[in-house]
Motif scaffolding. Structure first.
Motif, PDB file in Angstrom:
ATOM      1  N   THR A  95       0.814  -1.212   0.000  1.00  0.00           N
ATOM      2  CA  THR A  95       0.000   0.000   0.000  1.00  0.00           C
ATOM      3  C   THR A  95       0.852   1.269   0.000  1.00  0.00           C
ATOM      4  O   THR A  95       0.578   2.207  -0.728  1.00  0.00           O
ATOM      5  CB  THR A  95      -0.927   0.010   1.250  1.00  0.00           C
ATOM      6  N   THR A  96       1.890   1.271   0.852  1.00  0.00           N
ATOM      7  CA  THR A  96       2.748   2.457   0.915  1.00  0.00           C
ATOM      8  C   THR A  96       4.216   2.069   0.810  1.00  0.00           C
ATOM      9  O   THR A  96       4.599   0.946   1.136  1.00  0.00           O
ATOM     10  CB  THR A  96       2.552   3.230   2.250  1.00  0.00           C
ATOM     11  N   THR A  97       5.001   3.040   0.352  1.00  0.00           N
ATOM     12  CA  THR A  97       6.446   2.835   0.268  1.00  0.00           C
ATOM     13  C   THR A  97       7.107   3.808   1.236  1.00  0.00           C
ATOM     14  O   THR A  97       6.773   4.987   1.262  1.00  0.00           O
ATOM     15  CB  THR A  97       6.951   3.079  -1.169  1.00  0.00           C
ATOM     16  N   LYS A  98       7.992   3.275   2.068  1.00  0.00           N
ATOM     17  CA  LYS A  98       8.648   4.090   3.069  1.00  0.00           C
ATOM     18  C   LYS A  98      10.157   4.052   2.848  1.00  0.00           C
ATOM     19  O   LYS A  98      10.685   3.030   2.425  1.00  0.00           O
ATOM     20  CB  LYS A  98       8.366   3.548   4.493  1.00  0.00           C
ATOM     21  N   PRO A 116       2.280   6.727  -1.144  1.00  0.00           N
ATOM     22  CA  PRO A 116       1.480   5.548  -1.530  1.00  0.00           C
ATOM     23  C   PRO A 116       2.198   4.768  -2.627  1.00  0.00           C
ATOM     24  O   PRO A 116       2.886   5.364  -3.451  1.00  0.00           O
ATOM     25  CB  PRO A 116       0.175   6.162  -2.087  1.00  0.00           C
ATOM     26  N   THR A 117       2.055   3.453  -2.619  1.00  0.00           N
ATOM     27  CA  THR A 117       2.682   2.642  -3.670  1.00  0.00           C
ATOM     28  C   THR A 117       1.765   2.642  -4.893  1.00  0.00           C
ATOM     29  O   THR A 117       0.637   2.178  -4.827  1.00  0.00           O
ATOM     30  CB  THR A 117       2.910   1.189  -3.210  1.00  0.00           C
ATOM     31  N   VAL A 170       5.826   0.528  -8.447  1.00  0.00           N
ATOM     32  CA  VAL A 170       6.800   0.150  -7.413  1.00  0.00           C
ATOM     33  C   VAL A 170       8.101   0.952  -7.478  1.00  0.00           C
ATOM     34  O   VAL A 170       8.530   1.557  -6.487  1.00  0.00           O
ATOM     35  CB  VAL A 170       7.078  -1.378  -7.475  1.00  0.00           C
ATOM     36  N   LEU A 171       8.707   1.010  -8.663  1.00  0.00           N
ATOM     37  CA  LEU A 171       9.999   1.708  -8.787  1.00  0.00           C
ATOM     38  C   LEU A 171       9.866   3.210  -8.585  1.00  0.00           C
ATOM     39  O   LEU A 171      10.648   3.829  -7.866  1.00  0.00           O
ATOM     40  CB  LEU A 171      10.616   1.431 -10.157  1.00  0.00           C
ATOM     41  N   GLU A 172       8.848   3.789  -9.206  1.00  0.00           N
ATOM     42  CA  GLU A 172       8.666   5.247  -9.102  1.00  0.00           C
ATOM     43  C   GLU A 172       8.357   5.661  -7.670  1.00  0.00           C
ATOM     44  O   GLU A 172       8.848   6.669  -7.180  1.00  0.00           O
ATOM     45  CB  GLU A 172       7.546   5.707 -10.045  1.00  0.00           C
ATOM     46  N   SER A 173       7.517   4.875  -6.995  1.00  0.00           N
ATOM     47  CA  SER A 173       7.173   5.196  -5.602  1.00  0.00           C
ATOM     48  C   SER A 173       8.412   5.095  -4.717  1.00  0.00           C
ATOM     49  O   SER A 173       8.631   5.932  -3.838  1.00  0.00           O
ATOM     50  CB  SER A 173       6.094   4.252  -5.088  1.00  0.00           C
ATOM     51  N   ALA A 174       9.221   4.073  -4.967  1.00  0.00           N
ATOM     52  CA  ALA A 174      10.444   3.899  -4.169  1.00  0.00           C
ATOM     53  C   ALA A 174      11.385   5.076  -4.406  1.00  0.00           C
ATOM     54  O   ALA A 174      11.983   5.615  -3.466  1.00  0.00           O
ATOM     55  CB  ALA A 174      11.116   2.589  -4.540  1.00  0.00           C
ATOM     56  N   ASP A 175      11.483   5.459  -5.658  1.00  0.00           N
ATOM     57  CA  ASP A 175      12.350   6.581  -6.028  1.00  0.00           C
ATOM     58  C   ASP A 175      11.892   7.862  -5.318  1.00  0.00           C
ATOM     59  O   ASP A 175      12.702   8.613  -4.773  1.00  0.00           O
ATOM     60  CB  ASP A 175      12.265   6.751  -7.546  1.00  0.00           C
ATOM     61  N   THR A 189      16.795  -3.076   1.224  1.00  0.00           N
ATOM     62  CA  THR A 189      15.402  -2.993   0.767  1.00  0.00           C
ATOM     63  C   THR A 189      14.604  -4.148   1.369  1.00  0.00           C
ATOM     64  O   THR A 189      15.134  -5.229   1.620  1.00  0.00           O
ATOM     65  CB  THR A 189      15.290  -3.065  -0.778  1.00  0.00           C
ATOM     66  N   THR A 190      13.325  -3.897   1.579  1.00  0.00           N
ATOM     67  CA  THR A 190      12.439  -4.925   2.115  1.00  0.00           C
ATOM     68  C   THR A 190      11.025  -4.692   1.569  1.00  0.00           C
ATOM     69  O   THR A 190      10.801  -3.766   0.811  1.00  0.00           O
ATOM     70  CB  THR A 190      12.485  -4.908   3.669  1.00  0.00           C
ATOM     71  N   GLY A 191      10.090  -5.537   1.983  1.00  0.00           N
ATOM     72  CA  GLY A 191       8.703  -5.398   1.525  1.00  0.00           C
ATOM     73  C   GLY A 191       8.433  -6.176   0.243  1.00  0.00           C
ATOM     74  O   GLY A 191       9.328  -6.830  -0.304  1.00  0.00           O
ATOM     75  N   TYR A 192       7.187  -6.098  -0.210  1.00  0.00           N
ATOM     76  CA  TYR A 192       6.774  -6.861  -1.392  1.00  0.00           C
ATOM     77  C   TYR A 192       7.637  -6.579  -2.624  1.00  0.00           C
ATOM     78  O   TYR A 192       7.914  -7.455  -3.409  1.00  0.00           O
ATOM     79  CB  TYR A 192       5.306  -6.571  -1.726  1.00  0.00           C
TER      80      TYR A 192
END
Lengths: 414, 150
Positions: A161-164, A180-181, A184-189, A211-214
């Motif tokens: 749901t979210t990227t931290k 919010p996710t 995946v890559l853009e949110s992480a960035d 890195t961790t999470g889904y």
């Protein structure tokens, strides 16, 4: 790292998974984490007396076999690095033995154990995080024993749901990002950039990244991370670090967007754990739906819930589908939003109690983490249900990112 | 020659007795052998394919554990084929054991639901009981042969 190449031997203690069509999935998940299943050798003649010896007399031969194999593991007849206990979902006799065998191994050895109830739909993907955690505990005890973050490191937790993201320097969080996710890559960035900006450092200066999470594999590869780790071990470490409970026992409950986890931790190292089994059901996403239905922002749901009485709303189920149905019906009958919010928090906590805590011995302190821990009604409901104080550490939603940054600092020294 | 379903379904002693009297034992070993030597399957411990628990739906509903349905996909066809059955109660594990007692309960029920001759007897605990045990089985099997001859 050479340690990554070591094959981890996992004892498969099951009621006959080879008759459930899931064995190829088990094998595939094990191969993915470079683990190998072994079947502890036992004396067939001993099967007749093992029930009495164990104190649990059951009718199924394969459940007696599970007890005998557990005994072989504990007594060191077969040397293994971890144990995977699994029985059929829906079988009461299997569930009883599964739990007692898990407790027995935990009590008599320090071998990491996971348990799972399978259906014929169980896939390698479902088991991967669990087996990854099991092999990590077996392979990387030295890394998990790490208590202080050193140097300048970062952690990214790509959740469903979210990227931290966090940046840490000399054991302090100096920057964080929470988005919010979406992609995946853009949110992480984006989350990483926010954390770096707040910390006032550039990406080049970061000495190690975890890195961790889904989305851990995708973003780990993208950012060339030193540590790519599942969330069970990372969150355990992050939780005891943030709650300042690194020594001794603790129980970590992580209510995520997609699934819930309950982890029994000792000196920061996970022992037994369970994560959302058959159905993710109610969790972070459930709260999002409830907030939307009540017309409040998710950040207001918690304060609304602590003003309400969950008893005023009839919840027939903690399932995300039937639970929503109950709440909609309650609102239609005139229930006030405060009570509905309280009932929603209680239903999530009830699901954790019924689905996760039954397999983990709750030892205080009980540390509640994950985005949902910020919803005030949740720790309140959990404390009410378990009759113990619930500890929500500062930045509890950043737990995975903090744990990843902390563990990644092990690579700075290397 | 009659096709005899035996319980425990993997008992070598029962299978041998049935064969000695000229009948065909319906034992799970043959089913498993067929599975594990099938070129589409890996070697043991993969006894069944992921599809088999679905075949087991013929004998047990979807809410029954997957392990029961998987085992029933092997054992169910044997019960359908059975013309007679021998059921031994409370045998020790080394006499034969399917492993899952829920499956054992279901297969015994399905056998009893069929209109076929069934011999049910207790596992012998002493020497003299053992002789009587074998005698009863022999008499049952001989009677089946006699029926066929008529």
């Amino acid at each position: 790292m050479s340690e990554e190449l070591e094959t981890v031997k996992i004892a498969l203690v099951s009621c006959g998974s080879e008759y459930s069509g899931v064995q190829p999935e088990f094998e595939a998940a094990a191969a993915e984490v470079n683990a190998k299943f072994v079947y502890p050798e036992i004396d067939v003649a001993g099967l007749d007396s093992i029930g009495k010896e164990f104190g649990l007399e059951v009718a199924s031969g394969d459940l007696l076999l599970m007890m005998a194999r557990a005994k072989a593991v504990v007594e060191g007849t077969t040397h293994v690095d971890g144990v995977f206990i699994t029985t059929c979902f829906r079988c009461a006799e299997g569930a009883i033995v599964r739990n007692e065998v898990r407790r027995y191994i935990h009590k008599h050895s320090d071998i990491p154990v996971i348990s799972y109830s399978f259906t014929e739909r169980t896939t390698a993907g479902t088991l991967l995080t669990r087996l990854e955690a099991l092999t990590t505990v077996a392979r990387r005890r030295h890394l998990l024993a790490r208590e202080v973050q050193t140097g300048l490191t970062a952690g990214i937790d790509s959740g469903s749901t979210t990227t931290k993201a966090v940046v840490m320097r000399d054991n302090e969080v100096i920057g964080s990002g929470w988005v919010p996710t979406t992609k995946v890559l853009e949110s992480a960035d984006e989350a990483y950039s926010l954390a770096l900006e707040e910390a006032g450092v550039s990406r080049d200066e970061i000495q190690a990244l975890g890195t961790t999470g889904y989305g851990r594999f995708l973003i780990g590869k993208h950012f060339n991370a030193q540590l790519i780790q599942e969330e069970i071990t990372v969150n355990s470490k992050g939780a005891v670090y943030l709650a300042d409970c690194q020594k001794g026992p603790a129980t970590v409950i992580d209510i995520g967007g997609m699934d819930n986890k309950a982890i029994s931790v000792d000196d920061g190292i996970p022992g037994m754990f369970t994560m959302g089994g058959i159905c993710a059901g109610a969790s972070g996403r459930f709260f999002e739906m409830i907030s939307k239905r009540l017309g409040v922002d998710i950040t207001e749901l918690g304060s609304l819930a602590v003003k309400g009485m969950q008893e005023n709303v009839t919840m027939n189920s903690y399932c995300i589908v039937f639970g929503i149905q109950s709440l909609v019906n309650s609102l239609a009958k005139g229930a006030v939003p405060e009570d509905v919010a309280a009932a929603a928090c209680y239903s999530v906590v009830e699901q954790i109690f019924e689905q996760q805590l039954q397999e983990v011995d709750v030892k205080e302190p009980l540390i509640l983490v994950g985005g949902s821990s910020l919803i005030e009604g949740v720790p309140k409901a959990l404390g009410d249900l378990l009759k113990i104080d619930v500890l929500v550490p500062k930045s509890s939603h950043l737990i995975g990112a903090v744990g990843a940054a902390l563990l990644a600092s092990g690579y700075v020294e290397e | 020659m009659a096709k005899i379903f035996i319980y425990p379904v993997n008992s070598l002693i029962l299978a041998d007795l049935v064969e000695r009297f000229g009948h065909k034992p319906l034992a799970v070993m043959n089913q498993v052998r067929e599975k594990v030597t099938n070129i589409s399957l890996d070697s043991p411990p993969v006894n069944i394919t992921p599809e088999d628990p679905k075949i087991g739906l013929r004998y047990a509903a979807v809410e029954v554990p997957a392990g029961v349905r998987g085992r029933m996909s092997l054992i169910g066809p044997l019960i359908e084929e059975a013309e007679a059955a021998i059921i031994v109660h409370e045998p020790p594990v080394d006499f034969g054991c399917v492993g899952c007692n829920r499956t054992n309960e279901l297969m015994k029920y399905l056998v009893r639901s069929k209109d076929i001759p069934i011999l049910e007897l207790r596992y012998p605990e002493a020497e003299e009981n053992a002789q009587e045990f074998v005698y009863k089985i022999a008499a049952f099997l001989e009677a089946l042969s006699g029926e066929e001859e008529k």
